[in-house]
Design an enzyme around this catalytic site. Structure first.
Site, PDB file in Angstrom:
ATOM      1  N   GLY A   8       0.707  -1.113  -0.030  1.00 25.58           N
ATOM      2  CA  GLY A   8      -0.250  -0.017  -0.081  1.00 25.58           C
ATOM      3  C   GLY A   8       0.905   1.324  -0.087  1.00 25.58           C
ATOM      4  N   GLY A  11      -0.612   4.853  -1.118  1.00 21.44           N
ATOM      5  CA  GLY A  11      -1.628   5.284  -0.444  1.00 21.44           C
ATOM      6  C   GLY A  11      -1.299   6.499   0.498  1.00 21.44           C
ATOM      7  N   GLN A  12      -2.148   6.871   1.115  1.00 22.33           N
ATOM      8  CA  GLN A  12      -1.830   7.980   1.885  1.00 22.33           C
ATOM      9  C   GLN A  12      -1.077   8.040   2.884  1.00 22.33           C
ATOM     10  OE1 GLN A  12      -4.736   9.241   4.870  1.00 22.33           O
ATOM     11  NE2 GLN A  12      -4.373  11.411   4.805  1.00 22.33           N
ATOM     12  N   ASP A  53      -0.119  -7.604  -5.391  1.00 21.70           N
ATOM     13  CA  ASP A  53      -1.650  -7.577  -5.044  1.00 21.70           C
ATOM     14  C   ASP A  53      -1.734  -8.675  -3.841  1.00 21.70           C
ATOM     15  OD1 ASP A  53      -4.203  -8.424  -4.725  1.00 21.70           O
ATOM     16  OD2 ASP A  53      -4.364  -9.406  -6.578  1.00 21.70           O
ATOM     17  N   TYR A 142     -15.953  -2.156   7.691  1.00 23.94           N
ATOM     18  CA  TYR A 142     -14.454  -1.637   7.863  1.00 23.94           C
ATOM     19  C   TYR A 142     -14.027  -1.958   9.467  1.00 23.94           C
ATOM     20  CZ  TYR A 142     -10.647   1.893   8.354  1.00 23.94           C
ATOM     21  OH  TYR A 142      -9.371   2.453   8.518  1.00 23.94           O
ATOM     22  N   LYS A 146     -11.173  -4.315  10.990  1.00 24.28           N
ATOM     23  CA  LYS A 146     -10.237  -4.067  11.807  1.00 24.28           C
ATOM     24  C   LYS A 146     -10.081  -4.735  13.186  1.00 24.28           C
ATOM     25  CE  LYS A 146      -8.417  -0.973   9.226  1.00 24.28           C
ATOM     26  NZ  LYS A 146      -6.870  -1.518   8.677  1.00 24.28           N
ATOM     27  N   ILE A 172      -6.000  10.604   9.626  1.00 27.09           N
ATOM     28  CA  ILE A 172      -4.577  11.213   9.184  1.00 27.09           C
ATOM     29  C   ILE A 172      -4.769  12.403   8.147  1.00 27.09           C
ATOM     30  CG2 ILE A 172      -2.432  10.576   8.572  1.00 27.09           C
ATOM     31  CD1 ILE A 172      -3.266   9.070  11.051  1.00 27.09           C
TER      32      ILE A 172
HETATM   33  C1  AKB Z   1     -11.342   6.470   7.828  1.00 25.29           C
HETATM   34  O1  AKB Z   1     -11.973   7.631   7.895  1.00 25.29           O
HETATM   35  O2  AKB Z   1     -11.879   5.491   7.124  1.00 25.29           O
HETATM   36  C2  AKB Z   1     -10.041   6.229   8.318  1.00 25.29           C
HETATM   37  C3  AKB Z   1      -9.788   5.849   9.610  1.00 25.29           C
HETATM   38  C4  AKB Z   1     -10.169   6.623  10.700  1.00 25.29           C
HETATM   39  O3  AKB Z   1      -9.520   4.675   9.732  1.00 25.29           O
HETATM   40  N1  AKB Z   1      -9.160   7.350   8.116  1.00 25.29           N
END
Ligand code: AKB
Length: 317
Positions: A8, A11-12, A53, A142, A146, A172
């Site tokens: 990644g 990415g950011q 990948d 999400y 996590k 972030i």
């Molecule tokens: C998001 O907003 O999905 C991320 C996070 C806080 O995990 N920046």
């Protein structure tokens, strides 16, 4: 000398973490791994770049073998709003790919850094001063991925002795690479729009507090944790870390101090507002401070000054 793979890396967080690791450990020792998005010239020209990948275990294995990798910063993941729109893909990328990374790491005895998030908490978690160890019943895909990631990393440490470590990142903020589809993205967009158009429409409603952090602190946090003395780490895989907590009107007020003409209004996005409402207002990060010396350098005022200065220069180019 360490040999590090960053997944990644386009990415950011990955783009800036890779460059900082190259600065600290030498360009040739840091392999940037990326998939679809085109890497910047800086990333491409400053050290090795490999297309990888992570849903393909063999692809990761080949790179780890080719470069004799001993540490993996596994940043390839979908963010919250994108994950909620495609939960099946989120499971594949955020969980199945992590299992692949852990398996390759087990085979080659690599240390692994995996970011978790404030998204690992849910509406039944205490939202103010959220403890390090508390209820985790997230209501987003999400969040489910996590929490699963945190547990998998704990499991690989306990069962196989793998050196897994991780952080629960807040939103972030950075001026280098845009985030890709998160709930906290408004806190990045506001600076771009303030400089370009002197106004911003927030998709998160007034009064919604979330934890946040400026990128230099986020990068230091990952590297400092990976360099920390393992004997001191009790909460290895999911340290709460935060640098500030604010609502949209707080960041707008800070921007206005530097750009007085700036104005903000609201057009709330129900998906991302729902996600934000299920997350903590402010985490307690004392375990990170005690166990490995977490100490962020930027608060909202210092971050806003730096963001506006650096982003203005960037947008003028
Ligand atoms: C998001 O907003 O999905 C991320 C996070 C806080 O995990 N920046």
């Amino acid at each position: 000398m360490k040999k590090i793979l960053v997944t990644g890396s386009v990415g950011q967080i990955g783009s800036e973490l890779t460059m900082e690791l190259r600065k600290r450990y030498g360009n040739d020792n840091i392999v940037a791994g990326g998939r679809k998005t085109k890497p910047s010239e800086e990333l491409l020209n400053s050290g090795p770049f490999e297309v990888v990948d992570c849903t393909n275990l063999e692809a990761i294995n080949d790179i780890v073998k080719k470069y004799n990798i001993d540490t993996i910063y596994h940043l390839a993941a979908l963010l919250s709003a994108v994950a909620e729109n495609n939960p099946q893909l989120a499971w594949q990328v955020n969980v199945n790919a992590l299992v692949n990374v852990l398996e390759v790491a087990r085979e080659h005895n690599c240390a692994v850094f995996t970011p978790s998030s404030i998204g690992a908490f849910g509406p039944s978690t205490p939202s103010d001063n959220t403890p390090q160890v508390t209820i985790q019943r997230p209501t987003t895909m999400y969040g489910v991925t996590k929490v699963s990631g945190e547990l998998l990393c704990d499991y690989y440490f306990k069962k196989f002795g793998l050196d897994t470590r991780g952080l629960r990142y807040p939103g972030i903020i950075s001026y280098v690479t845009l985030p890709g589809g998160g709930t906290t993205d408004y806190a990045v967009e506001i600076y771009y729009e303030a400089i370009k158009n002197k106004k911003y429409t927030s998709f998160i409603k007034e009064g919604t507090k979330m934890d946040m952090m400026y990128m230099p602190d986020a990068v230091d946090a990952a590297i400092d944790l990976m360099e920390a003395n393992p004997d001191k780490l009790i909460n290895r895989n999911a340290f709460n870390v935060t640098a500030m907590s604010f609502a949209p009107e707080d960041i707008a007020a800070e921007v206005k101090k530097i750009i007085p003409e700036f104005t903000m209004d609201y057009d709330v996005d129900p998906l991302r507002q729902g996600i934000a409402d299920s997350w903590p207002d402010h985490m307690d990060d004392s375990a990170a401070r005690e166990e490995w010396g977490w100490n962020p350098k930027y608060d909202l005022a210092a971050m806003s000054r730096d963001m506006i200065e650096k982003l203005t220069l960037k947008l003028e180019q």
